[in-house]
Design a protein around this motif. Sequence first.
Motif, short mmCIF file in Angstrom:
data_model
loop_
_atom_site.label_atom_id
_atom_site.label_comp_id
_atom_site.label_asym_id
_atom_site.label_seq_id
_atom_site.Cartn_x
_atom_site.Cartn_y
_atom_site.Cartn_z
N ILE A 1 1.43 -6.51 5.95
CA ILE A 1 0.98 -7.88 5.66
C ILE A 1 1.84 -8.54 4.59
O ILE A 1 1.45 -9.55 4.03
N GLY A 2 2.98 -7.99 4.28
CA GLY A 2 3.83 -8.58 3.26
C GLY A 2 4.88 -7.59 2.81
O GLY A 2 5.25 -6.67 3.54
N GLY A 3 5.36 -7.79 1.62
CA GLY A 3 6.36 -6.91 1.05
C GLY A 3 6.71 -7.40 -0.35
O GLY A 3 6.19 -8.42 -0.80
N TYR A 4 7.57 -6.69 -1.03
CA TYR A 4 7.97 -7.11 -2.37
C TYR A 4 9.23 -6.39 -2.81
O TYR A 4 9.60 -5.34 -2.26
N VAL A 5 9.91 -7.00 -3.76
CA VAL A 5 11.01 -6.36 -4.48
C VAL A 5 10.55 -6.19 -5.92
O VAL A 5 10.14 -7.17 -6.56
N LYS A 6 10.58 -4.97 -6.42
CA LYS A 6 10.21 -4.70 -7.81
C LYS A 6 11.49 -4.55 -8.61
O LYS A 6 12.24 -3.60 -8.43
N PHE A 7 11.75 -5.53 -9.45
CA PHE A 7 12.94 -5.49 -10.31
C PHE A 7 12.64 -4.73 -11.59
O PHE A 7 11.48 -4.63 -12.03
N ALA A 8 13.66 -4.18 -12.19
CA ALA A 8 13.52 -3.52 -13.49
C ALA A 8 12.94 -4.51 -14.50
O ALA A 8 13.38 -5.65 -14.58
N GLY A 9 11.93 -4.08 -15.23
CA GLY A 9 11.27 -4.95 -16.20
C GLY A 9 9.98 -5.54 -15.71
O GLY A 9 9.25 -6.16 -16.47
N GLY B 1 0.80 -1.22 0.00
CA GLY B 1 0.00 0.00 0.00
C GLY B 1 0.84 1.26 0.00
O GLY B 1 1.97 1.29 -0.49
N ARG B 2 0.27 2.32 0.57
CA ARG B 2 0.89 3.65 0.53
C ARG B 2 2.20 3.69 1.33
O ARG B 2 2.31 3.10 2.40
N GLU B 3 3.18 4.37 0.79
CA GLU B 3 4.47 4.52 1.45
C GLU B 3 4.37 5.42 2.67
O GLU B 3 3.75 6.48 2.63
N ILE B 4 4.99 4.98 3.77
CA ILE B 4 5.08 5.80 4.97
C ILE B 4 6.36 6.61 4.96
O ILE B 4 6.36 7.82 5.19
N LEU C 1 9.03 1.77 3.65
CA LEU C 1 8.14 1.12 4.59
C LEU C 1 6.73 1.55 4.22
O LEU C 1 6.44 2.74 4.14
N SER C 2 5.86 0.56 3.98
CA SER C 2 4.51 0.86 3.52
C SER C 2 3.49 0.61 4.63
O SER C 2 3.78 -0.01 5.65
N MET C 3 2.27 1.08 4.38
CA MET C 3 1.28 1.19 5.44
C MET C 3 0.75 -0.15 5.95
O MET C 3 0.56 -0.32 7.15
#
Length: 372
Positions: free
Chosen positions: A64-72, A43-46, A59-61
């Motif tokens: 309940i999880g997380g992610y790595v967004k890779f280029a592409g 969700g929204r970035e804190i 750190l997001s609001m």
Amino acid sequence: MILLALFGFLIVIGPLVFVHELGHYWVGRLFGIKAEVFSIGMGREITGWNDKRGTRWKLSMLPIGGYVKFAGDMGPSGRSDPAWLRLPPAERAQTFQAKPLWQRFLVVAAGPVTNFLLAIAIFAGFFAAFGVPRTPAVIRIVLPHSAAERAGLHVGDRITRVGDREVDRFEDIAQFVAFRPGEAMTIEAMRGGRLITLSAVAGTDKQTDRFGNVMERGLLGIAPGPAEIAPAGPIEIARASADHTFGIVRTMVDVIGQIVTGRRSAKELGGPIQIAKFSGEQVSMGPLAVIEFMAMISINLGFINLLPIPMLDGGHLFFYLFEGVRRRPLPEWVQEWAFRSGLVLLLGFMAFVTLNDLGSLGLWQKLAGLIG
């Protein structure tokens, strides 16, 4: 109690999600893939910052999880962004989609594997500090009128197999039987130098812990001699830690099988609220209890993420296996349909376990009382 549960949830889940995503990040970095976003929470970035490699750490609001967004990638689902094909060659080489299949497979698998490695490391720390349990699987007590007595087990029998599991230690028996209350099982044992085979039906024992949690466990009604916990060298500690970790995974598979076949109620499945509740309880018991609980939840995260469900790591790995066999990716529309179906499945599962969590807290009984 609510504040303690929230605090416990954050100190347990936060580091585990970070470790999981760090596994993806480091293996991706090893293969030269640029990470655009590293997010703990959804969700929204804190708050956040950019490092010198251009990665946005945030750190997001929603915790309940997380992610790595890779280029592409277009986002956490891992769908391909067609714009990567129009990038300059040097930048395109840093995208996730430009990498060979085996590298993409390892990047995705790294998250769950890191969760398992963390659990192994935690158990290794406990075994190094307190020793490795080595209680012989020899019966020293058979309780009267117990499942063991009805099955014909005797004092002095050395159990070698319970069900489909070979037994090396008495602890192996307890772990197997505890999750099979009321179930029939075959027991092999050595008696007087010969192998005997017996049939038993595990008894059922309801236990209530100090927090009021009721647990139904199976038991045979046998006990060993004095528990043996001995110091061990690094190799034995590593082996014992790995065996313990994957023994827990095997138990999880067994429990899921019991739920699918109707031998265990699906109401036992818990979600974030239940994890928060248990986290708070472990915090009240001290740091060692919290660390051990983190190991258990880390195993759960690793296992769940390996399930072949689109949107989870296991879903991506399943697609990569297909791609390896077919020598080309699945059509874009198939992947899109699968991701949407996976999202619906996950949302439905989250709703189900949340209802279970609320029921375990007695909410539905209270509402029924108000209505009545």
